[in-house]
Scaffold this motif. Structure first.
Motif, PDB file in Angstrom:
ATOM      1  N   MET A 324       0.833  -1.199   0.000  1.00 55.57           N
ATOM      2  CA  MET A 324       0.000   0.000   0.000  1.00 55.57           C
ATOM      3  C   MET A 324       0.867   1.248   0.000  1.00 55.57           C
ATOM      4  O   MET A 324       0.575   2.221  -0.706  1.00 55.57           O
ATOM      5  N   GLU A 325       1.934   1.231   0.775  1.00 56.55           N
ATOM      6  CA  GLU A 325       2.848   2.366   0.804  1.00 56.55           C
ATOM      7  C   GLU A 325       3.423   2.627  -0.584  1.00 56.55           C
ATOM      8  O   GLU A 325       3.499   3.777  -1.037  1.00 56.55           O
ATOM      9  N   ALA A 326       3.797   1.550  -1.286  1.00 54.16           N
ATOM     10  CA  ALA A 326       4.344   1.694  -2.635  1.00 54.16           C
ATOM     11  C   ALA A 326       3.296   2.244  -3.597  1.00 54.16           C
ATOM     12  O   ALA A 326       3.606   3.071  -4.468  1.00 54.16           O
ATOM     13  N   PHE A 327       2.037   1.791  -3.446  1.00 55.23           N
ATOM     14  CA  PHE A 327       0.985   2.283  -4.336  1.00 55.23           C
ATOM     15  C   PHE A 327       0.711   3.763  -4.103  1.00 55.23           C
ATOM     16  O   PHE A 327       0.556   4.536  -5.064  1.00 55.23           O
ATOM     17  N   ILE A 328       0.650   4.178  -2.850  1.00 61.26           N
ATOM     18  CA  ILE A 328       0.432   5.594  -2.563  1.00 61.26           C
ATOM     19  C   ILE A 328       1.595   6.423  -3.098  1.00 61.26           C
ATOM     20  O   ILE A 328       1.398   7.512  -3.647  1.00 61.26           O
ATOM     21  N   SER A 355      -3.569   8.019   9.329  1.00 59.85           N
ATOM     22  CA  SER A 355      -3.038   9.389   9.316  1.00 59.85           C
ATOM     23  C   SER A 355      -1.818   9.493   8.428  1.00 59.85           C
ATOM     24  O   SER A 355      -1.604  10.518   7.763  1.00 59.85           O
ATOM     25  N   GLN A 356      -1.023   8.431   8.374  1.00 62.05           N
ATOM     26  CA  GLN A 356       0.166   8.447   7.519  1.00 62.05           C
ATOM     27  C   GLN A 356      -0.222   8.435   6.039  1.00 62.05           C
ATOM     28  O   GLN A 356       0.406   9.109   5.220  1.00 62.05           O
ATOM     29  N   MET A 357      -1.245   7.669   5.693  1.00 66.65           N
ATOM     30  CA  MET A 357      -1.722   7.680   4.309  1.00 66.65           C
ATOM     31  C   MET A 357      -2.223   9.068   3.935  1.00 66.65           C
ATOM     32  O   MET A 357      -1.935   9.578   2.843  1.00 66.65           O
ATOM     33  N   ARG A 358      -2.960   9.679   4.835  1.00 57.79           N
ATOM     34  CA  ARG A 358      -3.530  10.995   4.541  1.00 57.79           C
ATOM     35  C   ARG A 358      -2.442  12.030   4.306  1.00 57.79           C
ATOM     36  O   ARG A 358      -2.559  12.857   3.398  1.00 57.79           O
ATOM     37  N   VAL A 359      -1.391  11.996   5.103  1.00 58.82           N
ATOM     38  CA  VAL A 359      -0.295  12.954   4.932  1.00 58.82           C
ATOM     39  C   VAL A 359       0.266  12.877   3.514  1.00 58.82           C
ATOM     40  O   VAL A 359       0.534  13.906   2.878  1.00 58.82           O
ATOM     41  N   GLU A 360       0.432  11.664   3.002  1.00 58.49           N
ATOM     42  CA  GLU A 360       0.972  11.510   1.647  1.00 58.49           C
ATOM     43  C   GLU A 360      -0.040  11.954   0.597  1.00 58.49           C
ATOM     44  O   GLU A 360       0.305  12.650  -0.368  1.00 58.49           O
TER      45      GLU A 360
END
Length: 401
Positions: A324-328, A355-360
């Motif tokens: 997921m991190e790579a996709f974002i 919250s970390q996803m939102r920041v990106e």
């Protein structure tokens, strides 16, 4: 044996297809292969438009020699210096030492980076609006920087209305006999791969593509000859319309993409329940992808298509699960804009990934988070169904607004 195709009375296809390649640019799966297109114009002067990848070198030179049929090669127009199109420039110069290479000044600098021959002695640089007369054809050069390298130009044959479009209007996929878009069901069988090609290869440079589209609007285009995939003569309007949407980051449709990762099934189950509830509300064309199994290039293409994106994942090592991190990261790197997001986070003891996803995702222009993040701990519980239902109601209203 040569394999040339006649496009018009004096224009020939001399490119090739690679069906053994697994990853285009060592990054993107191409199960249907890829074509490397090159074109030869036989006017009073002969003009070769780009070369091909070195994997096809033997076939390419057989094709060029057969198409020339004893004539010399006068010009090589280099529109794009990426090696899948420019790898054979030095060999062309060796075989046809009197040739004149036509390219931009930035392309000349790259020729010197890639090759060791005396480029200054055989290169003719051109700029916006310059014209090359080959006899009965008038070729006009249109600058297209950052579509998708800085040296790129496209070439418009004013005589026939043919646009040699470099990497623009290309697609993944080998050429399977049929050379033109009106010989296949293009929208059904080729549009998805054209979208995946655009979004992953060119998608970051929407503003530059918009500039090229504005220039193209002033040209009477009757046929597009790209460097990858089919020649377009029927679906020009549709293709341009799609490029306008993709490059302006406008969703193609009001639809929902649900992308998830799940370690032990709790996150996946929540995503499945959400999808079912959306369907029960009449939402159509929902797409779901497990990012741990589906290549991100396909999911990125769907993100450019859909208006609403649900991202559901678990906290992993106090961060976002890796795929997921790579996709974002891919969404941000490709500059996706103007999307409505719903975030679902999971964590058995310290859920922090929402919250970390939102920041990106806030780095993307026009991002809108239409609901608060839905937080689950290990698995969705019955007392959270009302909260999930509120997410569905909010998404339904947003889709219909």
């Amino acid at each position: 044996m040569q394999n040339i195709r006649k496009i018009a009375e004096d224009l020939f296809y001399v490119g090739c297809s690679d069906r053994r390649i697994q990853l285009f640019e060592s990054a993107y799966p191409v199960p249907d292969g890829v074509s490397y297109n090159s074109y030869l114009l036989k006017d009073d002067k002969t003009v070769l438009f780009d070369t091909v990848d070195k994997v096809c070198s033997a076939q390419f030179f057989e094709n060029v020699e057969a198409a020339l049929d004893g004539r010399n090669l006068d010009y090589l127009v280099v529109q794009h210096m990426e090696p899948d199109h420019a790898a054979l420039i030095s060999e062309v110069v060796r075989r046809y030492p009197d040739i004149k290479i036509v390219c931009t000044a930035k392309a000349l600098a790259m020729v010197k980076q890639f090759f060791d021959f005396d480029a200054d002695s055989c290169v003719q640089t051109v700029k916006e609006g310059d014209v090359l007369n080959t006899g009965s054809h008038e070729l006009t050069f249109v600058m297209a920087p950052m579509v998708h390298w800085p040296e790129v130009m496209v070439t418009f044959d004013k005589t026939t209305g043919t646009l040699f479009s470099a990497d623009a209007f290309g697609s993944f996929g080998a050429i399977n006999g049929n050379l033109f878009d009106d010989e296949v069901d293009w929208e059904r069988d080729y549009l998805d791969e054209a979208r995946r090609y655009y979004t992953n290869i060119v998608g970051k440079y929407g503003m530059q593509v918009q500039m090229l589209l504005k220039k193209a609007a002033g040209l009477d285009i009757k046929m597009i000859c790209p460097l990858h995939s089919l020649i377009v003569r029927k679906n020009i309007g549709l293709f341009v319309e799609k490029y306008d949407k993709w490059s302006s980051y406008t969703p193609e449709e009001n639809s929902v993409l649900i992308a998830f990762t799940s370690v032990y099934g709790g996150t996946e189950n929540t995503a499945e329940i959400l999808a079912g509830k959306l369907a029960d509300k009449g939402v159509k064309n929902i797409k779901m992808f497990d990012l741990s199994f589906t290549h991100s290039s396909k999911v990125l293409a769907e993100a450019f298509k859909a208006s609403h994106i649900v991202l559901a994942t678990t906290t992993y090592n106090a961060g976002v699960f890796e795929s997921m991190e790579a996709f974002i990261h891919s969404l941000v790197a490709h500059n996706l804009q103007n999307r409505k997001f719903v975030l679902i986070e999971n964590g058995s003891w310290a859920p922090t990934c929402g919250s970390q996803m939102r920041v990106e995702l806030e780095k993307l222009k026009g991002s809108e988070f239409i609901t608060p993040p839905l937080c689950i701990k290990s698995a969705l519980k019955k007392d959270q169904i009302a909260e999930l239902d509120n997410v569905v109601i909010t998404m339904e209203k947003s889709l219909n607004s």
